[in-house]
Design a protein around this motif. Structure first.
Motif, PDB file in Angstrom:
ATOM      1  N   GLU A 100       2.958   7.572  -7.281  1.00 28.64           N
ATOM      2  CA  GLU A 100       2.881   7.747  -8.588  1.00 28.64           C
ATOM      3  C   GLU A 100       3.395   9.327  -8.907  1.00 28.64           C
ATOM      4  O   GLU A 100       3.995   9.770 -10.139  1.00 28.64           O
ATOM      5  CB  GLU A 100       1.573   7.568  -9.154  1.00 28.64           C
ATOM      6  CG  GLU A 100       1.382   7.708 -10.807  1.00 28.64           C
ATOM      7  CD  GLU A 100       2.339   6.692 -11.314  1.00 28.64           C
ATOM      8  OE1 GLU A 100       2.927   7.069 -12.493  1.00 28.64           O
ATOM      9  OE2 GLU A 100       2.513   5.607 -10.862  1.00 28.64           O
ATOM     10  N   ASP A 101       3.040  10.346  -8.110  1.00 30.53           N
ATOM     11  CA  ASP A 101       3.108  11.685  -8.435  1.00 30.53           C
ATOM     12  C   ASP A 101       4.695  11.880  -8.497  1.00 30.53           C
ATOM     13  O   ASP A 101       5.241  12.615  -9.109  1.00 30.53           O
ATOM     14  CB  ASP A 101       2.570  12.534  -7.359  1.00 30.53           C
ATOM     15  CG  ASP A 101       1.112  12.541  -7.489  1.00 30.53           C
ATOM     16  OD1 ASP A 101       0.789  12.193  -8.542  1.00 30.53           O
ATOM     17  OD2 ASP A 101       0.357  13.016  -6.583  1.00 30.53           O
ATOM     18  N   HIS A 133       1.438   2.855  -3.226  1.00 33.72           N
ATOM     19  CA  HIS A 133       0.239   3.419  -4.120  1.00 33.72           C
ATOM     20  C   HIS A 133       0.231   4.881  -4.027  1.00 33.72           C
ATOM     21  O   HIS A 133      -0.385   5.670  -4.898  1.00 33.72           O
ATOM     22  CB  HIS A 133      -0.909   3.115  -3.377  1.00 33.72           C
ATOM     23  CG  HIS A 133      -1.113   1.530  -3.748  1.00 33.72           C
ATOM     24  ND1 HIS A 133      -2.174   0.576  -3.007  1.00 33.72           N
ATOM     25  CD2 HIS A 133      -0.778   0.505  -4.590  1.00 33.72           C
ATOM     26  CE1 HIS A 133      -2.035  -0.545  -3.262  1.00 33.72           C
ATOM     27  NE2 HIS A 133      -1.269  -0.557  -4.254  1.00 33.72           N
ATOM     28  N   HIS A 134       1.520   5.411  -3.146  1.00 33.66           N
ATOM     29  CA  HIS A 134       1.421   7.001  -3.190  1.00 33.66           C
ATOM     30  C   HIS A 134       2.441   7.569  -3.887  1.00 33.66           C
ATOM     31  O   HIS A 134       2.661   8.916  -3.309  1.00 33.66           O
ATOM     32  CB  HIS A 134       1.136   7.170  -1.504  1.00 33.66           C
ATOM     33  CG  HIS A 134       0.197   6.823  -0.876  1.00 33.66           C
ATOM     34  ND1 HIS A 134      -1.163   6.918  -1.000  1.00 33.66           N
ATOM     35  CD2 HIS A 134       0.405   5.624   0.134  1.00 33.66           C
ATOM     36  CE1 HIS A 134      -2.007   6.130  -0.209  1.00 33.66           C
ATOM     37  NE2 HIS A 134      -1.237   5.462   0.360  1.00 33.66           N
ATOM     38  N   GLU A 186       0.883  -1.276  -0.132  1.00 32.68           N
ATOM     39  CA  GLU A 186       0.085  -0.127  -0.118  1.00 32.68           C
ATOM     40  C   GLU A 186       0.971   1.298   0.102  1.00 32.68           C
ATOM     41  O   GLU A 186       0.451   2.587  -0.547  1.00 32.68           O
ATOM     42  CB  GLU A 186      -0.833  -0.010   1.289  1.00 32.68           C
ATOM     43  CG  GLU A 186      -2.085  -0.896   0.904  1.00 32.68           C
ATOM     44  CD  GLU A 186      -2.988  -0.855   2.323  1.00 32.68           C
ATOM     45  OE1 GLU A 186      -2.708   0.064   3.079  1.00 32.68           O
ATOM     46  OE2 GLU A 186      -3.852  -1.963   2.112  1.00 32.68           O
TER      47      GLU A 186
END
Length: 252
Positions: A28-29, A25-26, A22
């Motif tokens: 990508e930016d 998932h944070h 998880e």
């Protein structure tokens, strides 16, 4: 010749465990931001993932990656070093990796995000090799260790291999480790005055010593003396390297 594997790059200084999927998932930016930087820079960027022991992302600018595509470099991960760093320098790269992260881990956690590590290493490109400057700074920390690191590669401006620099952003102090001497030493830069900054900037713009002298209202002899002083102050071998260091350490 000694044989190395990917595991030789890792020990207790940089091994990361217990990060769940998880958490990925944070980020990508972060990838998008790096790709944006790549479009405006001639440097190569990539992200090391110390948890999965691979490359999380490689920018589409593989000039200094042995001529391989970004997708191929990402697929290879740490195998890239084993295949494209000359055999006689792989041990140097591993030692630099261990000694720099060992020192980094001793820094206060709130200070760590402000540091970067810099060193030179050769990269094989077809039938020749090029000397590049490799820089690494933390993107994400986990329990005080680097989980994700942003790395950049650009042409080296000196011929020194086997010396690693650890520098804090906006600081006039830097420390470096020589694998030959096996010790850390501190080096302090003097703050540049206005004339010195202008001489650097005009040199970056390609002005000659004569043209620079006219711009700063000094004699050519005075400009030459100032350039020599800057070389000594930055411990640089030539003025191109001095410019690189002044930009790298934000002295301008």
């Amino acid at each position: 010749m000694e044989t190395f594997t990917i595991n030789d790059f890792f020990n207790e200084q940089n091994e990361i465990t217990n990060i769940n999927e998880e958490a990925y998932h944070h980020i990508e930016d972060i990838r998008e931001t790096i790709d944006s930087c790549t479009r405006t820079s001639d440097e190569c960027f990539y992200i090391i993932d110390y948890h999965k022991k691979n490359f999380l992302h490689v920018s589409d600018n593989p000039t200094y990656f042995g001529g391989l595509s970004a997708e191929k470099i990402k697929e290879m991960g740490y195998k890239f070093y084993l295949h494209f760093v000359p055999e006689e320098e792989i041990k140097t790269l591993i030692d630099i990796n261990h000694v720099s992260l060992s020192y980094f881990n001793q820094l206060p956690n709130n200070e760590k995000p402000h540091y970067f590590i810099s060193y030179n290493i050769h990269i094989k490109n077809r039938n020749h090799k090029i000397l590049v400057n490799h820089r690494l700074t933390p993107l994400k920390l986990y329990n005080g260790k680097i989980w994700l690191a942003l790395c950049s590669i650009s042409p080296a401006t000196n011929k020194v291999v086997g010396k690693v620099y650890l520098h804090r952003q906006k600081s006039l102090d830097t420390i470096y480790y020589s694998l030959q001497n096996k010790s850390w030493e501190k080096f302090s830069f003097a703050r540049l005055n206005d004339i010195e900054k202008r001489i650097f900037l005009y040199s970056i713009q390609g002005l000659s010593i004569k043209e620079t002298a006219e711009k700063v209202c000094r004699s050519e002899i005075a400009v030459k003396k100032t350039r020599s002083k800057l070389l000594e102050m930055l411990n640089a071998n030539n003025f191109q390297e001095a410019i690189h260091l002044a930009l790298l350490y934000k002295l301008l």
